[in-house]
Every structure is written in C-alpha cells, then in structure tokens.
Design a protein around this motif. Structure first.
Motif, short mmCIF file in Angstrom:
data_model
loop_
_atom_site.label_atom_id
_atom_site.label_comp_id
_atom_site.label_asym_id
_atom_site.label_seq_id
_atom_site.Cartn_x
_atom_site.Cartn_y
_atom_site.Cartn_z
N THR A 390 0.83 -1.21 0.00
CA THR A 390 0.00 0.00 0.00
C THR A 390 0.86 1.25 0.00
OG1 THR A 390 -1.73 -1.19 1.22
CG2 THR A 390 -1.83 1.21 1.24
N TYR A 391 1.95 1.22 0.78
CA TYR A 391 2.83 2.40 0.85
C TYR A 391 3.48 2.67 -0.51
CZ TYR A 391 6.81 5.32 2.14
OH TYR A 391 7.72 6.34 2.21
N ARG A 392 3.97 1.63 -1.18
CA ARG A 392 4.61 1.83 -2.49
C ARG A 392 3.60 2.34 -3.51
NH1 ARG A 392 7.28 -3.09 -1.07
NH2 ARG A 392 5.76 -4.27 -2.31
N MET A 393 2.39 1.81 -3.48
CA MET A 393 1.37 2.28 -4.43
C MET A 393 1.00 3.74 -4.16
SD MET A 393 -1.13 -1.07 -4.58
CE MET A 393 -2.29 -0.23 -5.65
N ALA A 394 0.90 4.10 -2.86
CA ALA A 394 0.59 5.49 -2.53
C ALA A 394 1.71 6.43 -2.97
CB ALA A 394 0.34 5.62 -1.02
N ARG A 395 2.98 6.01 -2.77
CA ARG A 395 4.12 6.83 -3.20
C ARG A 395 4.13 6.98 -4.72
NH1 ARG A 395 7.15 10.02 -0.24
NH2 ARG A 395 9.03 9.42 -1.41
N ARG A 396 3.82 5.90 -5.41
CA ARG A 396 3.80 5.96 -6.87
C ARG A 396 2.71 6.92 -7.36
NH1 ARG A 396 2.90 0.84 -7.73
NH2 ARG A 396 5.08 0.31 -7.35
N GLU A 397 1.56 6.85 -6.73
CA GLU A 397 0.47 7.74 -7.10
C GLU A 397 0.82 9.19 -6.77
OE1 GLU A 397 -3.13 8.77 -8.71
OE2 GLU A 397 -2.12 6.80 -8.70
N HIS A 398 1.51 9.39 -5.66
CA HIS A 398 1.92 10.75 -5.29
C HIS A 398 2.91 11.32 -6.31
CE1 HIS A 398 2.81 14.18 -2.76
NE2 HIS A 398 4.10 13.87 -2.77
N ARG A 400 3.10 10.55 -9.47
CA ARG A 400 2.36 10.82 -10.69
C ARG A 400 1.65 12.18 -10.59
NH1 ARG A 400 0.01 5.45 -10.47
NH2 ARG A 400 1.25 3.97 -11.68
N GLU A 401 1.07 12.44 -9.45
CA GLU A 401 0.37 13.71 -9.27
C GLU A 401 1.32 14.89 -9.31
OE1 GLU A 401 -1.84 13.47 -5.69
OE2 GLU A 401 -3.30 12.00 -6.47
N ARG A 402 2.53 14.70 -8.77
CA ARG A 402 3.52 15.80 -8.79
C ARG A 402 3.97 16.07 -10.23
NH1 ARG A 402 8.20 15.17 -4.47
NH2 ARG A 402 8.71 17.13 -5.52
N LYS A 403 4.11 15.06 -11.04
CA LYS A 403 4.53 15.24 -12.44
C LYS A 403 3.48 16.00 -13.24
CE LYS A 403 7.61 11.27 -12.68
NZ LYS A 403 7.86 9.95 -13.30
N ARG A 404 2.21 15.79 -12.86
CA ARG A 404 1.16 16.50 -13.57
C ARG A 404 1.19 17.99 -13.29
NH1 ARG A 404 -3.87 12.45 -12.11
NH2 ARG A 404 -3.06 10.59 -13.18
#
Length: 404
Positions: A390-398, A400-404
């Motif tokens: 869950t932590y890795r998925m949340a970091r990955r999603e975070h 992605r949002e920063r790149k946007r």
C-alpha cells in the motif's frame, strides 16, 4: 460453605441474585429443554455420520482386497503377470481412495493461539477464575490464554489431539480486557463459565466434541472431494441451520445461568459496553492505524501498546445507537444480536458511565508491555507485506500527481 470473595479493584464484591422469583422469570424452561433435545439429536447425527464414514472406509479396503483376490483367482493360473498387474492396480486405487476418505476424519482441533498465563504471572486473575469456576460449578480451568482478539471464549481439547483427558482452555482477548472494568470482566467470565456449567459437562462435553469433529470432517470433505462435498452441503442444510439454532439458544441459556452470579443489569451493561468498544475498534481505531500505510513505511504507533491510550482518548461514551442494537440477524448467524440478549435479560439498552480502571490495568499491569510487544510483533509480521505494498502504491500515485 461460603462462596469465595472475588478479588477485584476497590474491594467490589459480586452481587449474588437472591430474588429467586426474579431469576426464574429470566429463564426460559421450554427453550432450554429444546436445547438439550436439539443437542442430543445433532450429536446422534454427528456420531452416526462419523461411524458411517469409518464403515465406508473399511468397505473400500475390503473391496480392494476382494478385487485383488478375484484377479488372482481368474487370471493367476494362466497369466500371473496380468493378475498381479490388475490386482495391484485395483488394490492401489482402492487404498488411495480409502486413505483420502479417512483423512476426512483426522482433522485436528486448532490449538489456542496467544500467550499462556501461568498462576505466577497473574495471581489475581487466576484467583478470580478459580472462584468463578467454583461458584458456577464449571469444573477445572487447565490453561488461561491472553489473545489479540476482542472476545473471550472457553475451548475444550483432548490432550493428545483426538484422545486423552479433555482440557479446558480459557481465552481472554487483551482488547476486551482494555474495554471492560473489573466488575464487567466478572460478568464476561460468568457468561463463559456458564457454557461449561450447563452445556459442556459430562456427556454434553463429549457431545460438543463430536459435533465439532463432524463439522471439521465436512469442511475437509469439501476440500478433498469438492463435488461430493458440495452435494453433502445441500443435503445437510437443515443440520447447519439446527447447529446455528443450538448455538443461539446456548447463548441465551448462558446469560440466564450467569445471572446466578452477577446482576442482570451488570450483564446487560457489559454487553452494551463490549458492543460499543468493538464497534469503536473495528470502525475507528484499526482503520486509523492502517491508514498510516499510505504515508509511512512503518507504523508510527504500536497498536497493542497504545491500545489503552487510544481507547481512552478516542472512545466517546454516548447513548446507545439504535441501529447497532436493532440490526437484523443473519439466518445462519451463530450468535443472537445484542438487542435480543438484552430483551431476554429484561434490561433496557442504556449505558452508564463508569470511572473505574480497566480490567487489563488491574489484572495484567506487570505484563501489559510484554503482552503488547508480543502481539505487536505478530501483527506487524502479518500485515507487513500488505502495508508495504500500500505504501509503495501510494508513493507511486503521489509521484504521478507531482509530475502532472
């Protein structure tokens, strides 16, 4: 002989029910007579089914032996190799089927999980347990366990798995002891020991073991022979319904028997307190602990170590939610609802604030840190893979949002 004094906080003593008329009104003689008849009938069904499986296994082995003998009788004189091959194949096939079928019968009872408390570890708790068992004539309690679950239970297990003296294990959840006061813990123990006193003594004890054995055999049958197991489940729908019915009646009977020792009001208050605390833990405390997995690689808090603090700071005592007590019961539910049990006790669903310390602080204070450390380690070992995923998925999603 005078009843023993129960050693719990601030010299509280048990209020023995002396109004026999009031106690008799709480009993349901027809219901409890039905419980005995239902238990006897279900035990007879379980015993017959287990014997039939044993006979069928013996019959399969007999068919295998007869088939081998027939092969030698027909082909042995002229074609001994063919006779040996056919007889051997038949015997192996029947033997394999018999072994698979007999494995249905040998499913051991699960052992209690938790930390076993010796009398030297918690003297006051063991004294309370011995006193309660004496008053309710529940028999000897062989082992006391503290578990990470939010419940209390009594288990009976043969010492050697399937044979030997039947030992009685008392399981008390650490979250439960944090949730109740010392008088409320007495009410919890009175209910659990009532099961032993009226339902698990003498023949009732072995009847319960036979019924549990048959249920384990049914579970194993579905794993070993899925097609047969599914069909058997369809045939035994009424048996399952009656087992659930028996379990619900036993809960009512245990409540009625417990009122010989504790006041019905205290028992009802304990039921509500445990329900509210269980709802708080499952709906608030544990979700908050697991929510950290989205922002931290490791939990900031240790859930069992901080359980008492979380219970004190997070739990807000309020009126009893109507939806919680009036929730509908599933047809196959093994336990009646809290409202049904309160109605049987003739107790109104109210919550009275209490200022006493928790039972865990009084009975387990020298051991609380050690128990919490053990349960926290076991909990982290179980949840660590999902937590880190869950932590890795949340970091990955975070990211992605920063790149946007």
């Amino acid at each position: 002989m005078e009843p023993p004094v129960f050693p719990y906080e601030q010299q509280h003593t048990i209020e023995f029910v002396t109004d026999q008329a009031a106690f008799s009104r709480m009993l349901h003689p027809r219901l409890f007579v039905l419980r005995k008849r239902l238990a006897s009938r279900l035990t007879l069904i379980a015993m017959t089914a287990l014997l039939l499986i044993t006979v069928f296994v013996a019959a399969v082995l007999g068919v295998g032996a007869l088939g081998t003998y027939a092969a030698w009788s027909v082909f042995g004189a002229e074609w001994p190799v063919l006779a040996f091959f056919l007889g051997g194949i038949w015997l192996v096939a029947m033997g394999f089927f018999a072994i698979r079928l007999s494995s249905v019968l040998f499913v051991p009872l699960p052992l209690p999980e938790g930390v076993r408390l010796s009398p030297e570890d918690a003297r006051n708790l063991h004294r309370l347990i011995e006193s309660m068992a004496w008053v309710l004539e529940a028999g000897r309690i062989d082992h006391v366990w503290v578990t990470p679950e939010m419940n209390a239970a009594v288990l009976q297990r043969p010492r050697r798995g399937f044979f030997g003296r039947v030992e009685t294990h008392l399981l008390i959840g650490l979250p439960l002891m944090h949730s109740v006061t010392c008088p409320q813990l007495v009410a919890v123990l009175a209910h659990e020991f009532a099961h032993l006193a009226v339902q698990r003594k003498g023949a009732g004890k072995y009847g319960a073991l036979l019924r549990a054995w048959w249920l384990r055999a049914l579970d194993r049958l579905e794993d070993v022979f899925p097609a047969i197991g599914a069909q058997v489940d369809c045939w035994l729908g009424r048996f399952y319904s009656n087992m659930a019915r028996l379990a619900r009646i036993e809960e009512f009977e245990a409540d009625a028997q417990a009122t010989k020792v504790v006041d019905a009001g205290l028992l009802g208050e304990t039921l509500i307190e445990v329900s509210l605390k269980e709802q708080f833990l499952s709906g608030d405390y544990w979700p908050r602990v697991l929510a950290q997995s989205k922002v931290r690689a490791k939990p900031l808090v240790r859930p069992f170590r901080d359980l008492c603090l979380g219970m004190t700071a997070g739990f807000l005592r309020c009126t009893v939610p109507g939806d919680m007590l009036s929730g509908s019961r599933e047809p196959q539910s093994m336990h009646p609802t809290t409202r049904e049990r309160l109605r049987a006790l003739r107790v109104s669903p109210t919550v009275l604030p209490r200022g006493l310390a928790s039972a865990a602080n009084y009975y387990l204070s020298p051991l609380l840190l050690t128990l919490a450390w053990v349960f926290d380690r076991a909990w982290w070992r179980d949840v660590r893979p999902d937590w880190q995923l869950t932590y890795r998925m949340a970091r990955r999603e975070h990211r992605r949002e920063r790149k946007r």
